[in-house]
Write a protein that holds these residues in place. Structure first.
Motif: not given
Lengths: 309, 309, 309, 309
Positions: C304-309
């Motif tokens: 769920w990281s907002i920084f991931g693809a």
């Protein structure tokens, strides 16, 4: 003042009994190697008498004490315009702090913290090559002390040049604010060399005597600075001469003075004498631990404090 | 010393010609309403002579000058233990800065910045209600001045209490570090009241005379403090008495002194006299602009600088 | 998303094996007495599912997590004018630092450090008595959580009032710069009370869900804030939500969140879910040590990281 | 995504109407001479499409944008040990502040402020001569962009070397704390050269695409970094990528990005695209004024903010 000889002998004896001697400066090998057991004291009175005890004729690295002489020279060159380059206020921070420089846009707080002395060295470079400026400083100190044997310890100067990163940072930082007229390398060359002057307690007392004698050099009778300037240099030594321990020194000793990390302290008793002590161990503010104590004894027993009735 | 009367008259005349008079403190209405045109000067010599000029008998708000008296009282109560509560170093920052307090965990740099005087007020509260502590301070100042008519200006004290948010912040901040023994409200009550003492130049000079006279009160012959303590209080005034303008004051005037935002400055010439000047306009460091100038003239013409030969 | 139940169970089990649990906040007795062994976790998805493990229904003191709700309320009241009162930048200093306030003349860096939340509380007082402002905050949180049982722990609020000297100092300091419209006591009353809200992980997740759901409250279908405002609040949580550990939290977890010294952390996974963890032991930045670790696990396993693809 | 071409065309047109364009960096002649009227934008999507408008193929000095690439390289060399050398927190102070370095004993707050990037350059020098380290950086950027024509602008590198006193001060200051392994001159040589890389918007977007694509290089299909590392670099860009304007950029744009004083900004929309804008005029934090505005428009119209539902 025969009592003064007994006094310096007493002080030497009492200092010898002290077990806590402080920490020798260790940022360059030449200072780190100095035996903390050394102690010397010299009093030169304005009427020309000398009273010494301990190793008063052993040369040590005078380090920041030299800033008194470069300040005097710079004031002679540019007068009060110097205060456009450097302030006159105690710093409230360690001697090599860079924080205040940022807050005050590259203008050092006073001529006795490292950044301030670097600004003074920049002033002394006007119209000179570094070598010449260094030569002038050495000549001035020799003239004041009446002693042509005084030299710079090149090994010390070289070590400072090799490892004085913090001072390089200070100089480059001032340069970044447009506050140096000359290349940082030149300015630091002058600074590192005058800090490396090697002098004895006796030589240093003689050299500082003009500040106790209203600006005259009692030996030659000549005028070094005006009485007013001597007073003002003394005032700066009192408020700023011991880094972040200046207030404490004024409180305990009550005399204008300038310390160096080599363990020397030059002190002025206006109208009476100049005094130099040397003990290499430093306190937490970078001032000679036992040198301060010796001067506290001296001030107490002579009543020379400038704050007394 | 008949010359002194001519001197104070001269100074009064020269000050009257100055057009730039500084800015009157405006953080409370009582101070903001003061006419910047006032000027008074009083010299009290250690042999009991008085020389006054201008409005030397008009009362003004002594504000931070009172810190000299509370410091003296606190040293009398707890001696050198006071220095566990407050330092002895110039601050290098404005008089009401909170930054240094954070760096030094709630221990003020010296007893003359606001935070330091608040710590001193906390000491004076030991075993007392605020009213009693305030009463003791007033009694002490009356005793020193030999004048029972001296009072606190309640309107000033009240205004400070209403609007002194910065000082409240300083006190609460010290409290948060566990550095106050009493509730901040009580400590500030004492602080705001002693700052609101209303005194004339003549009264203030008399009250400060013991510091010029080796700790004795020449009027009564009694001992207020030991000679050593008088010296040390003078040293603190020299290094810390004018906030971030202390170095400059030492450089220009060369005498220990303490200023207040009411425009008063009390100065000590050890062994000679105490001097008070009053001119309400302040310079950028919060010290009396023309008061400083008057003292510079006085020091120059009397040669009383402690830094001279 | 049945996997989520297994996930929270796994996380609970793994957290239970940790021996280093951090230090419980000890500045007030009510927090100091909390057992560091507690752990709860709750996930509320935008489609209304709930996944909980551990003590997800035990109330704890939400402390600074409440600042998300007061910020939301204040933006609703004054919109972007709020940014005249408080900045939007990470502070680079501890949560209760006063230094930056001095540098920036009483304007706090962001609404999540103490000073900033105090400024927000001042905004919420407009036209209100403190009691009313506190009532509105409680009503808002109850509405968001769909739960009228949520209350303020009066003992906690009282303790904070008694001992929160640092916060008093911050408020008085801002007042001294003219940056508070209301008396410091009133503003702090509001601040101390909203920090004393007692909520469970489940309640807090529900209350924060609107930030994951583009500003809508999935339960009621109503709009709490616009999608743009929800995004911007999330951005502030990401850059400033964990005091001087915000960068580290973004690096390790990669989700907007807000921590409190009670050991709770509310986290937002935009478009997916809101998550709350509770573990009372804190790390050196004042954020829940195991709570952060639990969220790191959760982010890693959900992607769920907002920084991931 | 045909809409993207219309979008960049729209943005170019709207930017062209702006009259306030910010101030071009003027600390070296090469940057000072740049016409503030330039504007370029390039979007590279993860599926390999490119959308450009304006001067997307004009090279500019990428300056601090290069720090993203040196950070990636250094993490590849030493992994998480890098965090012993440099922190991960926003600084709360200007990009070239030296104050924080003193407080934190020479350890920079994050790899994107100048001091941090100097520490990263020191890491890249391990086992290398400066020339080799510089060569590796250029090769890496060429590889990422798939373009062997990318070069360093030697005049820019030379000017920085001549006048970058502040950066010299930072490096020497770190050296004084023992925080650099190599001579300051070598480290700065690497730093000044990689900042002098000249690239176009199109090249820069291509080079940064791996961060939007989970660490893979879509062009070659190869892995540049792991998905987790790509996420973490993005997180650092979000919290620290715009100096003391990072919070504001996150608030307004909501995408990880890194700016340079040449006026370029590289931005990452995870899973979607990398975007580069170039407009030479800077705002008060040293970030491209119109570049930021263009990205705000782009984020708003695409809904690519990482903080949205």
């Amino acid at each position: 003042m025969d009592g003064l000889q007994a006094l310096v002998d007493d002080i030497r004896r009492e200092i010898a009994t002290q077990t806590e001697r402080g920490r020798v400066a260790d940022y360059i090998p030449q200072l780190a190697a100095v035996d903390p057991g050394h102690f010397g004291i010299a009093i030169t009175t304005v009427d020309g008498q000398e009273y010494v005890a301990g190793e008063a004729d052993t040369a040590f690295s005078i380090q920041s004490v030299s800033k008194v002489f470069t300040l005097t020279l710079a004031l002679g060159m540019v007068g009060d315009r110097l205060w456009n380059r450097v302030g006159r206020e105690p710093s409230g921070t360690p001697f090599n702090s860079i924080v205040q420089l940022e807050r005050e846009q590259g203008k050092p707080r006073n001529p006795f913290i490292n950044a301030g002395a670097i600004a003074v060295a920049d002033v002394l470079l006007a119209g000179h090559q570094p070598k010449e400026a260094i030569g002038e400083i050495v000549q001035f100190v020799r003239f004041l002390a009446g002693d042509d044997t005084i030299v710079i310890d090149d090994k010390v100067a070289h070590s400072e040049t090799e490892t004085g990163f913090r001072n390089v940072a200070l100089a480059q930082f001032m340069r970044s604010f447009g506050k140096l007229d000359h290349p940082a390398e030149h300015v630091l060359g002058v600074y590192f060399h005058h800090c490396a002057l090697a002098m004895t307690c006796r030589q240093l007392s003689r050299a500082g005597l003009f500040l106790a004698a209203g600006g005259r050099s009692p030996a030659t009778g000549g005028t070094v600075v005006s009485p007013g300037r001597a007073r003002r240099i003394n005032a700066l030594m009192l408020t700023c001469g011991h880094y972040d321990g200046s207030g404490d020194f004024a409180y305990r000793v009550g005399l204008p003075g300038k310390s160096g990390v080599g363990g020397g302290i030059l002190v002025v008793a206006p109208g009476k004498a100049s005094i130099t002590v040397w003990s290499p161990g430093l306190n937490e503010n970078g001032n000679s631990l036992l040198g301060s104590l010796a001067l506290e004894m001296l001030a107490q027993r002579t009543g020379w404090s400038i704050f007394g009735a």
